[in-house]
Design an enzyme around this catalytic site. Structure first.
Site, short mmCIF file in Angstrom:
data_model
loop_
_atom_site.label_atom_id
_atom_site.label_comp_id
_atom_site.label_asym_id
_atom_site.label_seq_id
_atom_site.Cartn_x
_atom_site.Cartn_y
_atom_site.Cartn_z
N ASP A 187 37.51 13.62 16.64
CA ASP A 187 39.23 12.80 17.25
C ASP A 187 38.52 11.87 17.99
O ASP A 187 37.75 12.26 19.81
CB ASP A 187 39.68 13.93 17.77
N HIS A 243 32.21 15.95 13.05
CA HIS A 243 32.64 16.65 11.63
C HIS A 243 31.39 15.66 10.78
O HIS A 243 31.51 14.74 11.71
CB HIS A 243 33.98 16.51 11.82
N SER A 335 31.61 10.97 25.12
CA SER A 335 30.67 10.90 24.04
C SER A 335 31.21 9.65 22.63
O SER A 335 32.21 9.23 22.60
CB SER A 335 30.34 12.63 23.73
#
Length: 375
Positions: A187, A243, A335
């Site tokens: 996301d 992911h 991040s």
């Protein structure tokens, strides 16, 4: 003392005040470091710390945030920057080129100490007092139903909440059976460039950026010469796990020590300054892609007040991972995840490239959404 030195020292003091306040839990919501920089009720205290000239410089030298494009609606919106990010940027870029060079080492040491301090603090049971203010600051109430544990009071520490797991059903993977599709690793606010040269032309402006420095491995960098790059920036309010963008086998994992500079676009886009991606703490995972046998590099980059980059249990060399599988988590702060593809491996989605080049703007994305396909 020069005006520049006074401004730097005042910004450092303000950042220290923010992180020290995190240890005084009853005041967490009053002087919340998560609030946007224009949240006057929370940050009126800054006027007592920062000289007027420094405040003026913060307002004029940098924007209050960044514009992003919502992929689903096509609408462009403005996201305010958290106050701690603005203070960190101010310490990096305030003053003349000579003064900046002198400040960078001081800033490096300061941000390292502050990041480690916040990492320790947010791992304590007392840090749970920060969860509700964090939810309110970023209006996360409606998103809690997506979490494996939707009750904020059930988390043992703030870091446990920050790295919260999400239900698989909340982030369906685009065409999961299509092995040739690539997808968003997080996301995030995403930029995508068919070549590294385009990325440095439109986005990565820090001096000295090279794949060799980013990967800390010249031979590995050669595999991606002329290839494509996807940059996924996670803001503090985002689901903070990353992911797999493709399916493949983990061939290597290398942790690289580094700094804790902000990865906000205004730091990345600042011409002639230090290169944040190559300076920051990061971990490089190399996958051998299942459908093509080609290498794909996934670089998890830490940032300001991010103390830990942690892979999920069982994600190690030799592991087979599927596209969309959760690989790891960041603990507190913003991040970035960078994905590198060899030349010709992927044709990136047209809208993402257009937003990244013509609009010079990030695109709001979710885990599993398409970023491209292998021709």
């Amino acid at each position: 003392m020069s005006e520049t030195q006074a401004g730097f020292d005042a910004s450092a003091k303000a950042l220290d005040t923010l992180t020290n306040t995190a240890e005084n839990h009853p005041d967490a919501q009053i002087t919340n470091l998560h609030h946007p920089a224009n949240h006057e009720s929370s940050h009126s205290w800054l006027g007592k710390i920062l000289p007027a000239s420094t405040r003026d410089n913060l307002e004029t030298r940098f924007h209050m945030g960044n514009y992003v494009i919502d992929r689903q609606t096509g609408e462009k919106s403005f996201e305010a920057m958290s106050i701690y990010v603005r203070l960190g940027m101010h310490m990096l870029y305030y003053g003349s080129e000579q003064e900046k060079a002198l400040h960078w080492q001081k800033t490096l040491e300061l941000l390292k100490n502050q990041s480690e301090k916040m990492g320790r603090e947010y791992d304590t049971p007392e840090s749970r007092a920060h969860i509700e203010p964090f939810i309110k600051s970023f209006d996360l109430q409606d998103s809690l139903v997506e979490m494996v544990q939707p009750d904020p009071t059930k988390y043992a520490t703030f870091n446990d909440f920050f790295a919260r797991e999400i239900k698989e059903s909340a982030r369906p993977i685009a065409e999961p059976e299509d092995e040739f599709m690539t997808s968003s690793p997080a996301d995030c606010r995403l930029t995508a460039y068919p070549t590294i040269d385009l990325a440095t032309e439109y986005w990565i402006k820090g001096r000295g950026f090279t794949l060799s420095r980013l990967l800390a491995d010249p031979a590995l960098a050669d595999l991606f010469d002329g290839g494509s790059i996807v940059i996924a920036r996670l803001a503090p309010q985002d689901y903070h796990r990353w992911h797999a963008p493709v399916s493949g086998t983990v061939e290597s994992v290398k942790d690289i020590a580094g700094a804790y500079y902000t990865v906000n676009p205004q730091a990345i886009n600042e011409p002639g300054t230090l290169d944040v991606f190559c300076e920051n703490k990061r971990s490089v995972m190399l996958l051998k892609r299942s459908c093509t046998g080609s290498p794909v590099a996934i670089i998890a980059v830490g940032a300001m007040l991010v103390g830990t980059i942690k892979y999920n249990e069982g994600v190690e060399v030799g592991t087979n991972v599927r596209r969309g599988q959760c690989l790891g988590a960041f603990y507190y702060g913003g991040s970035t995840v960078i994905v590198l593809y060899p030349k010709g491996e992927v044709v990136l989605d047209e809208d993402l490239v257009r937003h990244s080049t013509n609009d010079k703007c990030e695109t709001l994305m979710r885990v599993g959404w398409s970023t491209g396909t292998t021709p």
